[in-house]
Design an enzyme around this catalytic site. Structure first.
Site, PDB file in Angstrom:
ATOM      1  N   CYS A  38       7.247 -74.043  16.950  1.00 48.52           N
ATOM      2  CA  CYS A  38       6.563 -72.748  16.886  1.00 48.52           C
ATOM      3  C   CYS A  38       5.099 -72.874  16.469  1.00 48.52           C
ATOM      4  O   CYS A  38       4.241 -72.161  16.968  1.00 48.52           O
ATOM      5  CB  CYS A  38       7.303 -71.794  15.968  1.00 48.52           C
ATOM      6  SG  CYS A  38       7.570 -72.453  14.337  1.00 48.52           S
ATOM      7  N   ASP A  53       4.560 -63.129  19.495  1.00 48.77           N
ATOM      8  CA  ASP A  53       5.248 -64.382  19.157  1.00 48.77           C
ATOM      9  C   ASP A  53       5.371 -65.235  20.405  1.00 48.77           C
ATOM     10  O   ASP A  53       6.269 -65.036  21.223  1.00 48.77           O
ATOM     11  CB  ASP A  53       6.633 -64.093  18.577  1.00 48.77           C
ATOM     12  CG  ASP A  53       7.293 -65.361  18.061  1.00 48.77           C
ATOM     13  OD1 ASP A  53       6.727 -66.457  18.271  1.00 48.77           O
ATOM     14  OD2 ASP A  53       8.375 -65.252  17.443  1.00 48.77           O
ATOM     15  N   HIS A  73       9.016 -70.009  10.347  1.00 43.00           N
ATOM     16  CA  HIS A  73       8.529 -69.713  11.678  1.00 43.00           C
ATOM     17  C   HIS A  73       7.033 -69.443  11.588  1.00 43.00           C
ATOM     18  O   HIS A  73       6.495 -69.112  10.521  1.00 43.00           O
ATOM     19  CB  HIS A  73       9.256 -68.472  12.220  1.00 43.00           C
ATOM     20  CG  HIS A  73       9.050 -68.236  13.672  1.00 43.00           C
ATOM     21  ND1 HIS A  73       9.242 -69.218  14.621  1.00 43.00           N
ATOM     22  CD2 HIS A  73       8.680 -67.121  14.357  1.00 43.00           C
ATOM     23  CE1 HIS A  73       8.989 -68.715  15.813  1.00 43.00           C
ATOM     24  NE2 HIS A  73       8.633 -67.435  15.695  1.00 43.00           N
TER      25      HIS A  73
END
Lengths: 659, 304
Positions: free
Chosen positions: A411, A471, A455
């Protein structure tokens, strides 16, 4: 030279029991201690056992002092200090072991065991888990039994009755402990200042992010926090637990701008809000985690300009706070010049290919929203791979390498690349780190958020809408956001029972977590607020803690006085036993100097023998014996005489003989 | 030390040299109103001791030499026809005295033995349907030869039990025997002695002895000792409650002689060998020596 007779010796069986207690005391510390300390303890323990078995002589004073100096030097060498939590515990462990070298009197054994009680308590400096508390209870039981075993005159160690006795003692202590736990006034914060090194080695998010930092964190299944929702929890894809906001990029690492307190909030919400309570594990940082931007903030915290929720003090203890979040909101509709500058900052000359890509996309897409869609489409359609084990990126032009070459990342890679493209295209953007998702525990009805849920995502500023969350990972691996990391990366995500496919194991693991959560909530979370609430429920709401402390002290001492009086009344018939006890103390004093009374030796014969051996004691020994005979064998014992006898015996001293 | 008893012991030690412990034990036996059995081979001074005690306490003294043809009436007395008054009149036997020396009691028949022992127990005799009480104080010193001597009827255990104490005088040591050899005849010496006390005084002392205190702690010790003999399989039979009482009374007398108002464990230990050894028998005949039995018992039972 002073020759001492074998005043006191522990039988091998008793020694073994003592050593068992020691092993149990040291065991929880052992993994943290340097190897040499553990080995030294074991070596001394083995020596002690053999010494009691074969009647070896204890090392002399000089040797003992030398060993102590060595131990100090060793701790100093291992830790660089003898103070602080770790070095202190190491020193205590060594002291406990070295004490084994000089168990020459019962008093030494007592000291040794009391040190054991203290040392086991220091385990709480490292962890306050339920499992450890249970273990410590067992150790206290064993220590108490050991205390009884060594004090018992019998040579062999009979374990089972001692265990039963000490268990009954602990049971009797339980109500008192419970009462003190509930009622003893709590001051906010820890009772004493923990040593500085008490909070090292805690895993969690940091205030900077470089490639690999979050994927590293994701390998840990340690609990970050637990959340108790009022009502149904929102869907997994909406659970963005906002943490550090990173705006500054140096070409490799993202870091947070210095926190600026939010002065003028441009924050609009749409009900309904989500209300929940977070129990945050200590992470030694300031961040408090909340869903998106909280609509109401807990006490002792504040919001920064980039909407981070910060506590006023580092979270060094487990912290509970309640928050209301609104999942539909707008924020920062107007951007100040400073904020805009921060959100567009880029290192000069880095990542030329990315810059070119951004400009190409900017030209082909009409507006900002179109650009975002184009970038996400690129992530989705081109062969980008979501993985915990991406290849290493070069320190320069890392984003170029990632976007055009490796295309494998976690991520943080996607968030970083996305923000760079946005900034290159002139859209203010920033990286947000935190946790996404969580595991719902149906047994306890709460959400567990682990380090593996860590994250990174992004926020971009769009004119008219303010800061908007994007995201990019969701474009690459939608299941990461919708279900969780174990679904997105079934082969790479951390194992552990909670992710087990075996439903029974999973159930047990969740049950255990639920128990731990209860422990945290009700035992560790019992702070002065809750205590105040309990007092209010008892109708003592307005009382100050000083008043309550005095009341508690008076009540407890009153109860003890009543108990004492009752026991004294019961004891009155046993007056003669106290005479005997006093006399036995007299005998013990003489015994230490080698004049033990034989079991079948009457007091007169004994005093005659004592007088022959030590004529200087004649007067006092005879007086004591006369009083003893009058009290124990005479027709009318009285309390004054007993008092006198005990006084005489207390003052009775037998000096060592020089031979 | 009680002054009167100390004086008696001191005088007695001048006559029977080197036997202070036995003298004290026999005096304690007397003070506890018990009867004394002296077991030894002939010529060890048994008769002298009896004479001596009678003299020092000013007691009326009789002696019966037991032989195999002695009859009960020879001890108790008999009713003899008085021709002048045409009636039977009772002629009291030698038992009607304050201190009776029954010499070599195991030479006579059980029938005669039991007649004496009954009188000892009850302090009275019954003949021709008439009960006559014996004088006070009444004290019997019996002597017997060790059981292995020829021509003896060993006293059964039930009768041994009637004696509060059994002592052995034993050979004198070399120095004591030299004193005996150099000195005058013991009989003459005894006759020269002045009595230390009156019989009435003795009775008063006996009453005093009963007041000596026995505390719970002491009784605990006594019972531990007794229970040990009952539990330990080494002993054929344990000590009877009568033996417990005997121990207590003797210890009282001993404590009184020591000048104490309470019994201490040492008093019990001092009288124990004399009180228990004739009532206890080892399972193994080998270790039947009285001194060993008592020493073992004292060794094995701790003072509580």
């Amino acid at each position: 030279m002073i020759r001492r007779r074998a005043d006191f010796s522990l039988s091998p069986a008793k020694t073994l029991w003592l050593l068992l207690a020691q092993a149990l005391v040291i065991a929880p510390h052992a993994p943290r201690l340097p190897m040499w300390i553990t080995l030294t303890s074991i070596a001394i323990a083995v020596w002690r056992y053999l010494a009691s078995r074969w009647q070896w002589r204890a090392p002399g004073r000089v040797t003992r002092i030398l060993l102590l100096a060595l131990a100090l030097a060793g701790v100093l060498a291992s830790y660089g200090t003898v103070f602080g939590r770790d070095a202190g515990v190491a020193l205590l462990v060594l002291a406990l072991s070295l004490k084994l070298l000089e168990l020459t009197q019962l008093r030494d054994v007592m000291l040794y065991l009391f040190l054991g009680y203290f040392l086991i308590t220091t385990s709480f400096l490292y962890s306050q888990s339920m499992a450890l508390a249970g273990y410590m209870l067992v150790v206290v039981l064993i220590l108490t039994s050991a205390l009884m075993v060594v004090s018992h005159p019998a040579r062999e160690a009979r374990i089972r009755p001692r265990l039963r006795q000490s268990a009954s003692l602990l049971l009797q202590a339980l109500p008192v402990a419970l009462l003190l736990f509930l009622l003893f006034p709590r001051v906010s914060g820890p009772l004493w200042n923990l040593p500085k090194d008490a909070h090292h080695g805690i895993t969690g998010l940091s205030d900077s992010m470089s490639p690999g930092s979050i994927s590293q964190l994701s390998r840990s299944d340690a609990v970050a926090f637990r959340v108790d929702f009022d009502g149904e929890p929102p869907a997994n894809a909406e659970l963005y637990w906002r943490g550090p906001v990173l705006s500054h990029y140096n070409g490799e690492t993202w870091s947070a701008a210095p926190p600026r307190r939010l002065r003028r909030s441009e924050f609009h919400v749409q009900p309904p809000g989500v209300h929940y309570t977070v129990t945050l594990e200590p992470h030694n940082r300031l961040w408090l985690f909340a869903l998106d931007v909280p609509g109401s903030i807990p006490n002792d915290s504040y919001l920064t300009q980039d909407y981070q929720l910060l506590a006023r003090q580092r979270v060094e203890q487990r912290l509970r706070y309640s928050v209301t979040s609104y999942l539909k909101h707008t924020e920062g509709a107007r951007l100040s010049h400073y904020e805009r500058r921060v959100a567009l900052q880029l290192p000069a000359g880095e990542n030329p290919l990315t810059r070119a890509l951004a400009q190409r996309l900017r030209a082909s897409s009409g507006n900002d929203a179109g650009l975002v869609a184009a970038v996400l489409r690129m992530f989705r359609q081109q062969p980008f791979v979501y993985t915990l084990n991406p290849p290493l990126l070069p320190t320069h032009n890392g984003a170029d390498a990632f976007l055009f070459n490796t295309r494998r990342g976690f991520c943080e890679h996607y968030a970083s690349a996305f923000v760079l493209i946005m900034r290159d295209a002139g859209i203010p953007a920033r990286v947000v780190t935190g946790y996404q998702g969580g595991q719902y525990n149906p047994i306890g009805g709460y959400l567990i958020v682990r380090q593996s849920d860590a994250h990174a995502w992004t926020e971009i500023w769009l004119r008219g809408r303010g800061w908007v969350r994007v995201d990019p990972t969701a474009a690459v691996a939608p299941s990461r956001v919708e279900v969780g990391i174990e679904a997105a990366l079934p082969n790479e995500a951390p194992g552990g029972l909670v992710f087990s496919h075996n439903s029974l194991l999973r159930h047990v693991a969740l049950m255990w977590d639920s128990l731990n959560n209860g422990w945290n909530q009700w035992v560790l979370g019992y702070d002065n607020n809750r205590q105040t609430r309990l007092w209010s429920q008892l109708g003592l709401g307005n009382a100050s803690w000083q008043w309550l402390a005095s009341a508690l002290a008076l009540t407890v001492s009153g109860a003890l006085i009543v108990l004492f009086g009752y026991l004294t009344l019961r004891q009155r018939g046993a007056n003669r036993d106290r005479v005997r006890d006093a006399y036995q103390r007299f005998c013990r004093k003489l015994e230490r100097r080698g004049l033990a009374r034989a079991a079948q030796e009457g007091p007169l014969d004994y005093v005659r023998r004592v007088t022959r051996a030590r004529p200087e004691l004649a007067g006092r020994a005879r007086r004591i014996t006369q009083l003893y005979i009058a009290l124990r064998y005479g027709p009318t014992p009285n309390a004054a005489q007993l008092h006198k006898l005990r006084g005489l015996i207390r003052r009775f001293r037998v000096r060592r003989v020089r031979r | 030390m009680h002054p009167l008893t100390q004086a008696i012991v001191k005088q007695a030690c001048k006559i029977i040299v080197g036997k202070e412990q036995q003298i004290r034990q026999s005096l304690a036996c007397l003070l506890a109103r018990g009867h004394l059995l002296i077991e030894d081979i002939p010529g060890m001074g048994k008769t002298t001791l009896a004479h001596l005690l009678a003299r020092l306490l000013g007691l009326q003294f009789n002696r019966i030499q037991f032989t195999s043809d002695l009859l009960p009436s020879d001890i108790i007395g008999a009713a003899i026809y008085d021709r002048a008054g045409a009636t039977f009149s009772f002629h009291p036997g030698p038992i009607f005295t304050q201190l009776l020396l029954a010499d070599e009691i195991n030479r006579t028949t059980p029938k005669t033995q039991s007649a004496l022992l009954e009188a000892m127990e009850e302090h009275q005799v019954t003949t021709e349907g008439e009960t006559r009480t014996l004088p006070e104080p009444f004290f019997v010193i019996a002597t017997q030869n060790p059981a292995y001597h020829a021509g003896t009827f060993p006293l059964p255990e039930s009768q041994l039990d009637r004696f509060l104490m059994r002592i052995q005088l034993g050979y004198p040591d070399r120095w004591a025997e030299r004193v005996l050899l150099q000195g005058k005849d013991r009989r003459l010496l005894i006759d020269e002695l002045e009595p230390c006390a009156e019989p009435a005084e003795l009775v008063a002392l006996q009453l005093e002895v009963e007041k000596v205190h026995a505390s719970d702690a002491l009784l605990d010790y006594l019972q531990s000792l007794v229970e040990h003999t009952r539990r330990n399989p080494r002993y054929n039979t344990g000590l009877s409650p009568r033996a417990s009482l005997a121990l207590l009374h003797s210890a009282r007398a001993w404590a009184f002689m020591e000048g104490r108002h309470q019994i201490v464990p040492e008093d019990l230990q001092a009288v124990l060998p004399a009180v228990v050894t004739h009532r206890l028998r080892h399972d193994t005949t080998a270790a039947d020596d009285g001194a060993t039995i008592a020493a073992e018992l004292l060794e094995e039972v701790p003072i509580p």
